[in-house]
Design a protein around this motif. Structure first.
Motif, PDB file in Angstrom:
ATOM      1  N   ILE A   1       0.885  -1.159   0.000  1.00 10.49           N
ATOM      2  CA  ILE A   1       0.000   0.000   0.000  1.00 10.49           C
ATOM      3  C   ILE A   1       0.924   1.210   0.000  1.00 10.49           C
ATOM      4  N   LYS A   2       0.921   1.939  -1.089  1.00  7.52           N
ATOM      5  CA  LYS A   2       1.913   2.999  -1.293  1.00  7.52           C
ATOM      6  C   LYS A   2       1.222   4.335  -1.504  1.00  7.52           C
ATOM      7  N   HIS A   3       1.809   5.373  -0.912  1.00 12.16           N
ATOM      8  CA  HIS A   3       1.397   6.760  -1.115  1.00 12.16           C
ATOM      9  C   HIS A   3       2.633   7.516  -1.594  1.00 12.16           C
ATOM     10  N   GLU A   4       2.505   8.259  -2.694  1.00  9.42           N
ATOM     11  CA  GLU A   4       3.688   8.892  -3.266  1.00  9.42           C
ATOM     12  C   GLU A   4       3.340  10.169  -4.008  1.00  9.42           C
ATOM     13  N   VAL A   5       4.373  11.013  -4.146  1.00  9.10           N
ATOM     14  CA  VAL A   5       4.323  12.229  -4.956  1.00  9.10           C
ATOM     15  C   VAL A   5       5.179  11.988  -6.188  1.00  9.10           C
ATOM     16  N   THR A   6       4.646  12.324  -7.370  1.00  7.18           N
ATOM     17  CA  THR A   6       5.349  12.080  -8.630  1.00  7.18           C
ATOM     18  C   THR A   6       5.395  13.363  -9.446  1.00  7.18           C
ATOM     19  N   LEU A   7       6.582  13.734  -9.894  1.00  6.34           N
ATOM     20  CA  LEU A   7       6.734  14.845 -10.832  1.00  6.34           C
ATOM     21  C   LEU A   7       7.093  14.260 -12.195  1.00  6.34           C
ATOM     22  N   THR A   8       6.306  14.607 -13.204  1.00  4.52           N
ATOM     23  CA  THR A   8       6.483  14.081 -14.561  1.00  4.52           C
ATOM     24  C   THR A   8       6.777  15.222 -15.523  1.00  4.52           C
ATOM     25  N   ILE A   9       7.865  15.082 -16.271  1.00  9.24           N
ATOM     26  CA  ILE A   9       8.199  16.021 -17.350  1.00  9.24           C
ATOM     27  C   ILE A   9       7.729  15.382 -18.649  1.00  9.24           C
ATOM     28  N   ASP A  10       6.682  15.946 -19.229  1.00  9.91           N
ATOM     29  CA  ASP A  10       6.082  15.419 -20.462  1.00  9.91           C
ATOM     30  C   ASP A  10       6.897  15.902 -21.653  1.00  9.91           C
ATOM     31  N   ARG A  11       7.543  14.965 -22.324  1.00  7.88           N
ATOM     32  CA  ARG A  11       8.382  15.305 -23.473  1.00  7.88           C
ATOM     33  C   ARG A  11       7.749  14.723 -24.732  1.00  7.88           C
ATOM     34  N   SER A  12       7.728  15.514 -25.777  1.00 15.94           N
ATOM     35  CA  SER A  12       7.003  15.115 -26.987  1.00 15.94           C
ATOM     36  C   SER A  12       7.755  14.084 -27.801  1.00 15.94           C
ATOM     37  N   VAL A  13       9.056  14.165 -27.840  1.00 16.09           N
ATOM     38  CA  VAL A  13       9.852  13.294 -28.708  1.00 16.09           C
ATOM     39  C   VAL A  13      10.454  12.142 -27.915  1.00 16.09           C
ATOM     40  N   ARG A  14      10.982  12.425 -26.744  1.00 15.16           N
ATOM     41  CA  ARG A  14      11.657  11.411 -25.944  1.00 15.16           C
ATOM     42  C   ARG A  14      10.721  10.857 -24.874  1.00 15.16           C
ATOM     43  N   TYR A  15      11.289   9.908 -24.111  1.00 15.52           N
ATOM     44  CA  TYR A  15      10.530   9.346 -22.999  1.00 15.52           C
ATOM     45  C   TYR A  15      10.343  10.406 -21.913  1.00 15.52           C
ATOM     46  N   ASN A  16       9.227  10.298 -21.211  1.00 16.88           N
ATOM     47  CA  ASN A  16       8.976  11.225 -20.112  1.00 16.88           C
ATOM     48  C   ASN A  16       9.989  11.013 -18.993  1.00 16.88           C
ATOM     49  N   ASN A  17      10.331  12.091 -18.304  1.00 15.56           N
ATOM     50  CA  ASN A  17      11.158  12.014 -17.098  1.00 15.56           C
ATOM     51  C   ASN A  17      10.231  11.958 -15.894  1.00 15.56           C
ATOM     52  N   ILE A  18      10.362  10.894 -15.083  1.00 20.10           N
ATOM     53  CA  ILE A  18       9.466  10.664 -13.952  1.00 20.10           C
ATOM     54  C   ILE A  18      10.303  10.570 -12.679  1.00 20.10           C
ATOM     55  N   PHE A  19       9.912  11.342 -11.659  1.00 16.09           N
ATOM     56  CA  PHE A  19      10.597  11.349 -10.377  1.00 16.09           C
ATOM     57  C   PHE A  19       9.552  11.122  -9.286  1.00 16.09           C
ATOM     58  N   LYS A  20       9.867  10.211  -8.338  1.00 15.14           N
ATOM     59  CA  LYS A  20       8.885   9.829  -7.314  1.00 15.14           C
ATOM     60  C   LYS A  20       9.476   9.964  -5.920  1.00 15.14           C
ATOM     61  N   GLN A  21       8.597  10.250  -4.961  1.00 12.23           N
ATOM     62  CA  GLN A  21       8.955  10.291  -3.549  1.00 12.23           C
ATOM     63  C   GLN A  21       7.797   9.716  -2.733  1.00 12.23           C
ATOM     64  N   CYS A  22       8.063   8.645  -1.989  1.00 12.32           N
ATOM     65  CA  CYS A  22       7.041   8.025  -1.152  1.00 12.32           C
ATOM     66  C   CYS A  22       6.923   8.750   0.180  1.00 12.32           C
ATOM     67  N   PHE A  23       5.766   8.685   0.783  1.00 12.83           N
ATOM     68  CA  PHE A  23       5.553   9.189   2.130  1.00 12.83           C
ATOM     69  C   PHE A  23       4.631   8.218   2.865  1.00 12.83           C
ATOM     70  N   THR A  24       4.631   8.311   4.188  1.00 16.37           N
ATOM     71  CA  THR A  24       3.875   7.392   5.025  1.00 16.37           C
ATOM     72  C   THR A  24       2.523   7.983   5.400  1.00 16.37           C
ATOM     73  N   VAL A  25       1.481   7.179   5.275  1.00 13.15           N
ATOM     74  CA  VAL A  25       0.139   7.535   5.728  1.00 13.15           C
ATOM     75  C   VAL A  25      -0.283   6.525   6.790  1.00 13.15           C
ATOM     76  N   ILE A  26      -0.830   7.025   7.890  1.00 11.41           N
ATOM     77  CA  ILE A  26      -1.257   6.166   8.991  1.00 11.41           C
ATOM     78  C   ILE A  26      -2.753   6.381   9.223  1.00 11.41           C
TER      79      ILE A  26
END
Length: 467
Positions: A124-149
């Motif tokens: 069970i995962k909770h995360e923040v994701t920043l995505t750089i949408d690129r038209s020609v190349r693959y998207n750049n995706i960066f993730k950071q998980c955080f804890t939810v209780i």
């Protein structure tokens, strides 16, 4: 790598939240060269997934039974929010210059979002994701998980405050050979049925070994039981695991003897007991007492199991527990709490596939002074770090630097404000010239040091060789 992203949570350096709280922070993007992109968006989501494989037997076309591997899997999304911080969805190409950019993010976690979990067959995962949408190349995706209780207050159910007590006995065929078949009797009890991480499970155990079999050791274990659920083509599939997260050894009890143990087992940082009935991952706990015997004597070990509940808020007055039948200290208060918890990583080493994130769970420091002064009862503990307990983060200075688009967007609608670059950090000052010597691994080498010359390469070592 040409780009990197650093996530920071506002007034919450550990990234621990409870369900229903607002999560906010910043994503700092650093690029070392210009990029041609369409947009940048930030996603905050929570989801659960399970997956495992099992060997199944199926009849073939020729009537013979064949074995094959069948995969059971399920995915459930609890919440998801997208926000475009630069550009827009499906927009034209834009140029993102070289530099450092800071994008804010925030959303509200649903009040029924389940607790973070990482296990062998699901997560069970909770995360923040920043995505750089690129038209020609693959998207750049960066993730950071955080804890939810998801809060689990032990005081909401009366049965959590009930003590555990049972008497079990076991006979062995070894004694019947010699004309005696007296049993081994275990009498065990605890103060409560519900505990929190950091709390001691005090128990009272009496082992009356009337048999002719020696008890090698009396063991106490806290077992974590996880049930994974998946949807198959025909019916629901279940996968159960059991792991030991805490144990202790009390000692042996020889035959025709009696021993009493008043000990405790410390609850480590672990996932709270699952409250929902239809969650894809359910967690429960078993407190097990074992009188270990030789297998040769027959009959197996004497085992007593109790179901226990692990919560996030302790029972009122449970911090003064000294064991079943023991009175609390005179300076204790039945309405006191042990204070605000600290948050530590899960003690379990299990992980789902390549997921290495370890959630943090509340751990209470029983037996230490509370947050209140002059011996007053500590206030009701918070399930997440408070803003006043965390020093404020200094804001990053920045100067406006508008982004020039490569092509004018044709899609209708308002345009997003471009990111604002921050000033790059000042370069480190150059090291002062040395004073004729330098240090290597903490050892100071004096001036004029000359290494010992090595032996000539052609000279063979004396006295050593192959025959």
């Amino acid at each position: 790598m040409s780009s990197k992203v650093t996530f920071a949570f506002d007034n919450n350096p550990l990234g621990v939240y409870h369900a229903g709280q607002v999560i906010s922070g910043t994503a700092e993007l650093t690029t070392d060269r210009p990029k041609t992109i369409r947009s940048i968006f930030i996603t905050i989501n929570g989801y659960g997934e399970t997956r495992w494989q099992e060997s199944v037997e199926k009849p073939g076309d020729d009537g013979k039974t064949t074995k094959s591997m069948e995969t059971h899997t399920s995915t459930e999304i609890y919440y998801s929010s997208d926000k475009y911080v630069y550009g827009q969805s499906g927009g034209s190409q834009l140029e993102l210059p070289k530099g450092k950019f800071v994008f804010p993010f925030h959303t509200t976690i649903p009040p029924n979002a389940p607790t973070s979990f990482n296990g062998s067959h699901g997560q069970i995962k909770h995360e923040v994701t920043l995505t750089i949408d690129r038209s020609v190349r693959y998207n750049n995706i960066f993730k950071q998980c955080f804890t939810v209780i998801l809060p689990h207050d032990l005081n909401t159910k009366r049965e959590n405050a009930q003590p555990l007590k049972r008497i079990e006995e076991k006979s062995f065929w070894w004694g019947s050979i010699f004309g005696a078949n007296k049993p081994m009797v275990m009498d065990v009890s605890t103060s409560y049925s519900g505990y929190v991480p950091g709390q001691k499970i005090h128990f009272h155990l009496v082992l009356d070994n009337q048999s002719d079999v020696q008890c090698q050791d009396v063991k106490v274990r806290l077992l974590k039981n996880v049930t994974y659920r998946a949807n198959s083509t025909n019916k629901e599939q279940l996968k159960s695991t059991e792991s030991r997260i805490a144990d202790m050894h009390c000692g042996e009890v020889v035959k025709h003897n009696k021993a009493q143990f008043d000990e405790y087992l410390l609850v480590p940082p672990t996932t709270p007991t699952t409250v929902g009935e239809r969650d894809p991952i359910r967690v429960s706990y078993t407190l097990r007492f074992i009188a270990k015997t030789f297998r040769l004597h027959g009959g197996g070990d004497l085992v007593v199991d109790f179901p226990v509940t692990i919560g996030t808020l302790p029972l009122l007055g449970s911090g003064e527990d000294k064991g079943p039948g023991q009175t609390a200290s005179s300076n204790g208060s039945v309405n006191s709490y042990p204070g605000a918890p600290i948050f530590q990583e899960d003690v379990s080493d299990e992980q789902f596939e390549s997921s290495t994130f370890k959630p943090r769970y509340p751990v209470y420091t029983f037996g230490q002074p509370g947050n209140a002064a002059n011996g007053a009862p500590a206030a009701t503990p918070s399930l997440y770090p408070r803003a006043e307990d965390t020093p404020p983060v200094a804001p990053l200075p920045y100067a406006p630097n508008p982004v020039t688009p490569v092509a004018k967007p044709t899609a209708p609608g308002p345009q997003k404000i471009p990111p604002y670059p921050t000033n790059s950090p000042a370069p480190l000052p150059a090291a002062a010239p040395g004073g004729g010597h330098f240090e290597v691994l903490g050892f100071s080498i004096p001036p004029g040091y000359q290494p010992t010359p090595s032996a000539p390469g052609a000279a063979p070592p004396a006295g050593i060789g192959w025959k």
